[in-house]
Design a protein around this motif. Sequence first.
Motif, short mmCIF file in Angstrom:
data_model
loop_
_atom_site.label_atom_id
_atom_site.label_comp_id
_atom_site.label_asym_id
_atom_site.label_seq_id
_atom_site.Cartn_x
_atom_site.Cartn_y
_atom_site.Cartn_z
N VAL A 1 -5.91 0.12 5.89
CA VAL A 1 -5.41 -0.48 4.62
C VAL A 1 -5.04 0.77 3.39
O VAL A 1 -3.98 0.66 2.89
N ALA A 2 -6.06 1.55 3.37
CA ALA A 2 -5.77 2.67 2.38
C ALA A 2 -4.32 3.28 2.78
O ALA A 2 -3.69 4.06 2.38
N GLN A 3 -4.18 3.58 4.16
CA GLN A 3 -3.21 4.25 4.69
C GLN A 3 -1.99 3.35 4.10
O GLN A 3 -0.66 4.03 3.85
N ALA A 4 -1.93 2.06 4.42
CA ALA A 4 -0.90 1.16 3.82
C ALA A 4 -0.45 1.73 2.35
O ALA A 4 0.71 1.64 2.22
N MET A 5 -1.61 1.62 1.58
CA MET A 5 -1.32 1.67 0.10
C MET A 5 -0.67 3.25 -0.06
O MET A 5 0.22 3.43 -1.11
N GLN A 6 -1.16 4.04 0.58
CA GLN A 6 -0.36 5.60 0.32
C GLN A 6 0.68 5.92 0.96
O GLN A 6 1.57 6.34 0.18
N THR A 7 1.34 5.18 1.89
CA THR A 7 2.57 5.26 2.47
C THR A 7 3.52 4.40 1.50
O THR A 7 4.43 4.88 1.41
N ALA A 8 2.91 3.40 0.94
CA ALA A 8 4.17 2.41 0.16
C ALA A 8 4.04 3.18 -0.98
O ALA A 8 5.20 3.27 -1.68
N THR A 9 3.00 3.82 -1.48
CA THR A 9 3.30 4.40 -3.09
C THR A 9 4.25 5.62 -2.86
O THR A 9 4.91 5.82 -3.72
N GLY A 10 3.84 6.54 -1.80
CA GLY A 10 4.83 7.70 -1.44
C GLY A 10 6.46 7.15 -1.43
O GLY A 10 7.29 8.13 -1.89
N GLU A 11 6.62 6.00 -0.82
CA GLU A 11 8.13 5.49 -0.57
C GLU A 11 8.72 4.79 -1.93
O GLU A 11 9.94 4.77 -1.75
N VAL A 12 7.92 4.55 -2.81
CA VAL A 12 8.66 3.92 -4.13
C VAL A 12 8.30 4.62 -5.23
O VAL A 12 8.72 4.09 -6.16
N THR A 13 7.87 5.70 -5.14
CA THR A 13 8.01 6.60 -6.51
C THR A 13 9.08 7.77 -6.53
O THR A 13 10.00 7.27 -7.15
N TYR A 14 8.69 8.90 -6.07
CA TYR A 14 9.82 9.86 -5.99
C TYR A 14 11.36 9.26 -5.51
O TYR A 14 12.25 9.58 -6.12
N PRO A 15 11.12 8.66 -3.97
CA PRO A 15 12.36 8.02 -3.67
C PRO A 15 13.28 7.29 -4.46
O PRO A 15 14.73 7.37 -4.72
N VAL A 16 12.62 6.47 -5.40
CA VAL A 16 13.09 5.44 -6.43
C VAL A 16 13.72 6.43 -7.50
O VAL A 16 15.05 6.08 -8.06
N MET A 17 12.84 7.27 -8.04
CA MET A 17 13.44 8.19 -9.09
C MET A 17 14.66 8.96 -8.81
O MET A 17 15.53 9.12 -9.29
N GLY A 18 14.64 9.44 -7.34
CA GLY A 18 15.69 10.16 -6.95
C GLY A 18 17.04 9.52 -6.99
O GLY A 18 18.05 9.81 -7.27
N VAL B 1 0.53 -4.56 6.36
CA VAL B 1 1.78 -4.66 5.93
C VAL B 1 1.89 -5.38 4.80
O VAL B 1 2.47 -5.14 3.78
N LEU B 2 0.93 -6.65 4.55
CA LEU B 2 0.98 -7.36 3.37
C LEU B 2 0.31 -6.35 2.19
O LEU B 2 1.11 -6.40 0.96
N VAL B 3 -0.53 -5.70 2.33
CA VAL B 3 -1.21 -4.76 1.55
C VAL B 3 -0.04 -3.61 1.01
O VAL B 3 0.11 -3.29 -0.13
N GLY B 4 0.75 -3.26 1.98
CA GLY B 4 1.89 -2.44 1.72
C GLY B 4 2.81 -2.78 0.88
O GLY B 4 3.54 -2.16 -0.34
N LEU B 5 3.33 -4.20 0.98
CA LEU B 5 4.17 -4.75 -0.08
C LEU B 5 3.42 -5.00 -1.35
O LEU B 5 4.21 -5.01 -2.41
N ALA B 6 2.08 -5.35 -1.28
CA ALA B 6 1.50 -5.79 -2.49
C ALA B 6 1.76 -4.36 -3.38
O ALA B 6 1.39 -4.55 -4.79
N PHE B 7 1.52 -3.17 -3.00
CA PHE B 7 1.69 -2.11 -3.73
C PHE B 7 3.23 -1.71 -3.85
O PHE B 7 3.59 -1.15 -5.06
N THR B 8 3.97 -2.10 -2.92
CA THR B 8 5.40 -1.68 -2.95
C THR B 8 6.12 -2.19 -4.39
O THR B 8 6.78 -1.52 -5.17
#
Length: 280
Positions: free
Chosen positions: A91-108, A172-179
């Motif tokens: 679950v922590a891996q889902a959190m970290q993956t989601a966070t990485g995909e919606v921080t710098y990529p969104v800013m970029g 997957v649900l946790v990933g979306l909850a952070f995304t």
Amino acid sequence: MPERREMVGASNAALARVVPPGHLTMVLRQFDYWLTVYRRTWKGTVISSFVLPLLYVAAMGILLGGFINKGTANLEGASSYLAYIAPGLAVAQAMQTATGEVTYPVMGAIKWHRTYYAQIATPLRVSDVVAAHFVFVVFRVATSCGVFLVVLGFFGVYASLLGAVAAFGVTVLVGLAFTTPLYACAATMTNDAGFSIIFRLVVMPMFLFSGAFFPISNLSPALEWLARLTPLWHGVDLARMLTLGHLHAGLVTVHLGYLATLVVLGWWLSVRALGKRLVN
């Protein structure tokens, strides 16, 4: 002249009959863009997405776990420390993956290479752009956590195959909850200075103190209740119940309701925030 008017009228009538693509079609078209980008950059994610989680399993679950007396430790019914932390790490891996995909990529996409501006200049709507990015994040979370959970299966940490599959759905649900809420946050930022605060003061403390490595009952009462308010704890507790086969209907309902509420609220905030940034 009358013939030309008839031809123009016929052309306008034909254009009026053209049905614009549906929301799903537009999202899938945009999702193809993210897949194309990922096909060209996937090698840069191998370490963080697949290697590091397995190193955590080896270091924490196997090596450190060998020093833990499962007869006296509070492992909530787990047969070993590895079985206890396995769902938390997934679950922590889902959190970290989601966070990485919606921080710098969104800013970029907003500020640096301005991809979003090019996208909304087409028939794509803001909601299409947001939804396509979310679908890509789900793909990233599913592949990363899926491989992780499959590897964990060889260590015999699951009480049942059905529980393991259900735990995968939780990741997957946790990933979306952070995304969704983090996307909304990133869409409002004017620079990337705030991302370091998110990683250091939000993501890392949750990773360490939301029940992935030890029961939150070991924390002080105030910190324990603070941990219970985090989406990571809800995901970890739910995934652990599924993998260990100890389900509590009331808690399952609370966890699912909490995470689903975050997804829906974050979706609405994301569309609103990106719309204000790009259109208004």
